[in-house]
Design a protein around this motif. Structure first.
Motif, short mmCIF file in Angstrom:
data_model
loop_
_atom_site.label_atom_id
_atom_site.label_comp_id
_atom_site.label_asym_id
_atom_site.label_seq_id
_atom_site.Cartn_x
_atom_site.Cartn_y
_atom_site.Cartn_z
N ILE A 156 0.87 -1.19 0.00
CA ILE A 156 0.00 0.00 0.00
C ILE A 156 0.90 1.23 0.00
CG2 ILE A 156 -1.75 1.27 1.30
CD1 ILE A 156 -2.62 -1.52 2.42
N THR A 157 0.78 2.03 -1.04
CA THR A 157 1.71 3.14 -1.22
C THR A 157 1.25 4.43 -0.56
OG1 THR A 157 0.72 3.79 -3.34
CG2 THR A 157 2.50 2.15 -3.41
N ASP A 158 0.11 4.42 0.11
CA ASP A 158 -0.34 5.62 0.80
C ASP A 158 0.77 6.12 1.74
OD1 ASP A 158 -2.61 4.83 -0.45
OD2 ASP A 158 -3.83 4.61 1.35
N PRO A 159 0.96 7.43 1.83
CA PRO A 159 1.97 7.95 2.75
C PRO A 159 1.77 7.47 4.19
CG PRO A 159 1.19 9.69 1.31
CD PRO A 159 0.29 8.51 1.08
N GLU A 160 0.51 7.32 4.56
CA GLU A 160 0.19 6.87 5.91
C GLU A 160 -0.87 5.78 5.81
OE1 GLU A 160 -1.79 8.63 10.05
OE2 GLU A 160 -1.54 9.90 8.28
N LEU A 161 -0.68 4.72 6.57
CA LEU A 161 -1.68 3.66 6.61
C LEU A 161 -2.84 4.09 7.49
CD1 LEU A 161 0.59 0.48 6.93
CD2 LEU A 161 -0.56 1.34 4.88
N ARG A 162 -4.04 4.03 6.92
CA ARG A 162 -5.25 4.38 7.67
C ARG A 162 -6.26 3.26 7.54
NH1 ARG A 162 -8.18 7.85 5.74
NH2 ARG A 162 -7.23 8.13 3.68
N VAL A 163 -6.97 2.96 8.61
CA VAL A 163 -7.92 1.86 8.62
C VAL A 163 -8.98 2.04 7.55
CG1 VAL A 163 -9.64 0.63 10.00
CG2 VAL A 163 -7.56 1.48 11.09
#
Length: 822
Positions: free
Chosen positions: A534-541
């Protein structure tokens, strides 16, 4: 003598503009372009290697590459042939899936089944230099065609996987992406031979007292010149050779060899898995024409299903000895199975064996696994429960499906017959159950054929002909007949999914099915595995990419609902991640220990699932990167030969002492009710003598079993080196304290030792090694640290680790960290 030329390696892909499927818009720029391919392999992997598509397993790229599955493709290469033999064959061990095969521009054969091998006579079309061209039709084009012709039928999933003999889960599952591809996924070779060859060897074994009997059924293929020649077979095993003459015109023979003082093959926990090499050679006069080498193991295997006062048991016995099955369900190691190496398969099976597993179920939505898989199971003493390849759908019984099903079944029964690990054949996964449970008969297409004759007639008849030495069960789950619900807890096999889908894991304790062939609970993959996918800058639920890596229907909602029963909600990804892994462990451990304590009524458990085929929140114990989730260690401990569990009984707690060893367990149980600070409020001891392969249950006296303050006390049972805990209050209601964990990090050869200590009870401490180094491992999962004690977590990595790296957030955490924000 037969010779072989390996055609693995570099091939070339092109878009097939003359195929049955329209060229997708996104494929148009590739028309006329040669794309390097690797065989064995898959189209998606080669496009990815050529930087023509994004990684299908990252973010939501699965959707971006859907056009690949809708395209027709051509795969080709050149090869030089050795001329002069009477026969030249092109042999393809695995074609995925619908294809025509041409050599030097002439069609030599066609395929429509991923689960079969194909042999094409190319003698008449072969030159010194040759081209082979395999033209693949989109699996969707083929499946949707037959769905229209034969009629749509009920299914658990919307994709038409029941209308093509291809790995069903490549069309998507509740743990897998939708990426049906194409390619040559197993070995490809050219074989040259003359006079005759060995076409198949089906070695079946029996044991009578101390003598092993090998019955080798051997099929031959002859050339025209070999048709009138007498041939000679030799079967060698255990230092002796038995000969048989094959008269002119005959193409089969049976050779029987007796092996005195035979050493038996045993599964893990019962003995050693002894194997005997077998060599079969074919001769014409003094000329050796062919040879086939394999191994066998002498053992008997049966399933005791004799009705008893409680219903119908399902007791697996090997060499006449019953065993409690400690199993795991196996899915394909990759959505692109052509990429799976023998080393990767063996690594995963070694992990299973090290987790005290004694049986692996090859699930029916995947593939018949590679020879390397069954060889490893033979050597490791892992029993194999093998599904025929049907799962979660109504399957047509008409042509051309029927002929393909029976051909693939016949081939694989013969192919796998030598393996002593193969213990049980199973007709299907959940199809008999779903027919009733989902009321398929009342759904559109429910009046059409749906597969019943495969499971109840055709497959058992085929096994009676080819392999009567192994037991067969018509389905999983299956109660034995339509007289009972297919998923009846009192009769044979049972799938336990209501707890995950609707209830709480505590309901596992409400029943003791005869044999639990599927049950499980979800938990997130390792943090690094998800971070890489997952390349999102921050992992979010609640992030779209995070949710995309959760394929269960309402999976996130089910996780939230189940977590809310035990833990306070959190929107913080790191805490949510820990919570899901903790609950997965709690749920599966609750079921496993309860059902192990229910022996001999419950005789086996097959946890869903051992492995994963992409980075996902799922039911697996080992994620797709090969990282062990905390569940893996919980399975290892819960499947240990000797375990303790404290179970709620009729108005009282019971200590259940499970002894799966050959020796009696003569010892003493010590129980103590203690405060969170470690102070003992009450204690009790009790002598034990637990017979081999049995369970002893002891009702605990109220003095230790009834707390004065449930939120501030816990119960610990100790028997020799084994320990069991009982918490009187759920985590959210337990008394919390401010005492921090004391973590001492020491650099050692190969990694770090992390010692964790607390003055108060530290429930379920976890070290996440992948947060230290992507390749780091640890030797345990969630571990409760008792007041004043120190537990050592051994972190190992391929390079030296900085002790300071263990101080990063969530490297060392406990259940309290999933509850308290500070």
């Amino acid at each position: 003598m037969r010779t072989t030329m390996d055609l693995a390696g570099r091939w070339t892909w092109t878009v097939d503009t003359d195929g049955r499927s329209p060229v997708p818009d996104l494929a148009v720029p590739l028309v006329g372009r040669a794309i390097e391919a690797q065989v064995p392999g898959a189209i998606h992997l080669d496009l990815l290697a050529a930087d023509l598509i994004p990684d299908p397993l990252v973010d939501q790229n699965e959707n971006e590459v859907s056009w690949v599955s809708r395209c027709d493709w051509r795969l080709g290469r050149t090869f030089a042939a050795a001329l002069g033999a009477e026969r030249i064959d092109l042999v393809l061990d695995g074609v995925d899936t619908v294809a025509s095969v041409a050599v030097n521009g002439r069609t030599v054969g066609s395929t429509r089944n991923m689960h079969r091998s194909f042999r094409f006579d190319i003698t008449a079309v072969t030159a010194e230099t040759n081209t082979v061209d395999v033209r693949f039709t989109s699996a969707y084009t083929e499946a949707e065609h037959w769905e229209r012709v034969l009629g749509a039928r009920p299914s658990a999933y919307p994709q038409p996987f029941a209308f093509i003999r291809k790995m069903a889960s490549s069309f998507g599952w509740d743990w897998g992406p939708t990426l049906p591809g194409c390619g040559l996924w197993r070995e490809v070779r050219v074989e040259t031979w003359s006079t005759a060859r060995i076409a198949a060897v089906r070695p079946l074994v029996a044991v009578y007292e101390e003598t092993g009997i090998l019955t080798a059924h051997i099929d031959l293929e002859r050339t025209g010149s070999g048709a009138t020649l007498p041939l000679h077979l030799e079967v060698e095993i255990a230092g002796q050779a038995v000969h048989a003459e094959v008269p002119p015109g005959e193409d089969s023979a049976t050779v029987v060899v007796a092996v005195p003082d035979v050493r038996r093959w045993y599964p893990r926990g019962l003995g050693e898995p002894h194997l005997y090499p077998v060599a079969v050679s074919l001769w014409s006069g003094k000329e050796q024409l062919d040879e086939h080498c394999t191994r066998v193991g002498f053992r008997t295997v049966a399933v005791d299903r004799a009705p008893d006062a409680q219903g119908t048991p399902f007791v697996v016995t090997v060499n006449g000895r019953p065993l409690f099955v400690k199993g795991v369900n196996w899915i394909p190691e990759s959505v692109f199975p052509g990429a799976v190496t023998a080393d990767r398969v063996r690594t995963r099976l070694v992990q299973a064996a090290e987790a005290n597993v004694n049986l692996v179920r090859v699930w029916g939505g995947g593939v018949h696994e590679s020879d390397a898989f069954y060889d490893a199971c033979d050597e490791l003493g892992l029993l194999v429960w093998q599904d025929f390849l049907f799962a979660c759908a109504a399957y047509p019984e008409e042509e051309p499906i029927r002929s393909e099903v029976l051909a693939e079944a016949r081939e694989n029964v013969v192919r796998l017959s030598s393996h002593p690990s193969l213990a049980i054949w199973n007709g299907n996964n959940e199809n008999l159950w779903m027919r009733l449970d989902k009321d398929w008969a009342a759904q559109p297409g429910g009046e059409l054929t749906w597969g019943e004759r495969y499971y109840l007639e055709w497959l058992p008849e085929l096994l009676r002909q080819l392999d009567p030495t192994r037991p067969y069960t018509e389905g999983s789950p299956w109660s034995g007949s339509w007289a009972h619900d297919p998923n009846d807890t009192d009769h044979q096999t049972f799938h336990s999914w209501d707890a995950w889908n609707e209830d709480d894991y505590t309901v596992y304790r409400d029943s003791s099915p005869r044999f639990v062939s599927e049950f499980g609970w979800q938990g997130a993959a390792a943090w690094r595995t998800l971070r890489d996918a997952i390349t999102d800058p921050e992992l979010r639920v609640d992030a779209d990419n995070v949710r995309h890596h959760q394929k269960a229907i309402d999976g996130h909602a089910k996780l939230a609902r189940n977590l809310a029963r035990h833990l306070p909600p959190t929107s913080d990804f790191d805490r949510w991640h820990l919570q899901t892994q903790w609950m997965q462990v709690e749920a599966v451990r609750t079921g496993v220990l309860h059902w192990r304590a229910s022996w001999p009524r419950t005789t086996g458990i097959i946890v869903w699932q051992l492995n994963d085929l992409w980075p996902v929140t799922s039911w697996s114990a080992i994620d797709s990167a090969g990282r062990c989730k905390p569940l893996y260690f919980a399975l290892r401990d819960s499947y240990a030969p000797r375990v303790l569990t404290i179970e709620p009984g009729d108005g009282a707690l019971e200590l259940c002492v499970v002894n799966d060893d050959e020796e009696a367990w003569d010892t003493t149980a010590y129980l103590a009710r203690r405060g969170l600070d470690g102070v003992t409020a009450a204690q009790w001891s009790h002598p034990l003598s637990v017979p081999p392969r049995s369970v002893t249950r002891v009702v605990l006296p109220s003095a230790v079993a009834e707390p004065s303050d449930p939120g501030a006390e816990f119960l610990v049972a100790t028997v020799d080196e084994e320990r069991a805990l009982w918490h009187f209050a759920p985590p959210g209601e337990a008394r919390r304290h401010g005492t921090p964990l004391e973590a001492t990090v020491t650099a050692v050869t190969g990694g770090l030792d992390i010692g964790v200590r607390s003055d108060h009870l530290a429930r379920d401490v976890l070290v996440q090694p992948d947060r230290i180094h992507p390749a780091a491992t640890v030797d345990r999962g969630f571990t409760t640290v008792l007041p004043g004690e120190t537990e050592i977590f051994r972190v190992r990595a391929p390079e030296p680790l900085d002790p300071a790296s263990a101080q990063a957030a969530f490297v060392v955490a406990s259940l309290r960290d999933t509850i308290d924000p500070d």
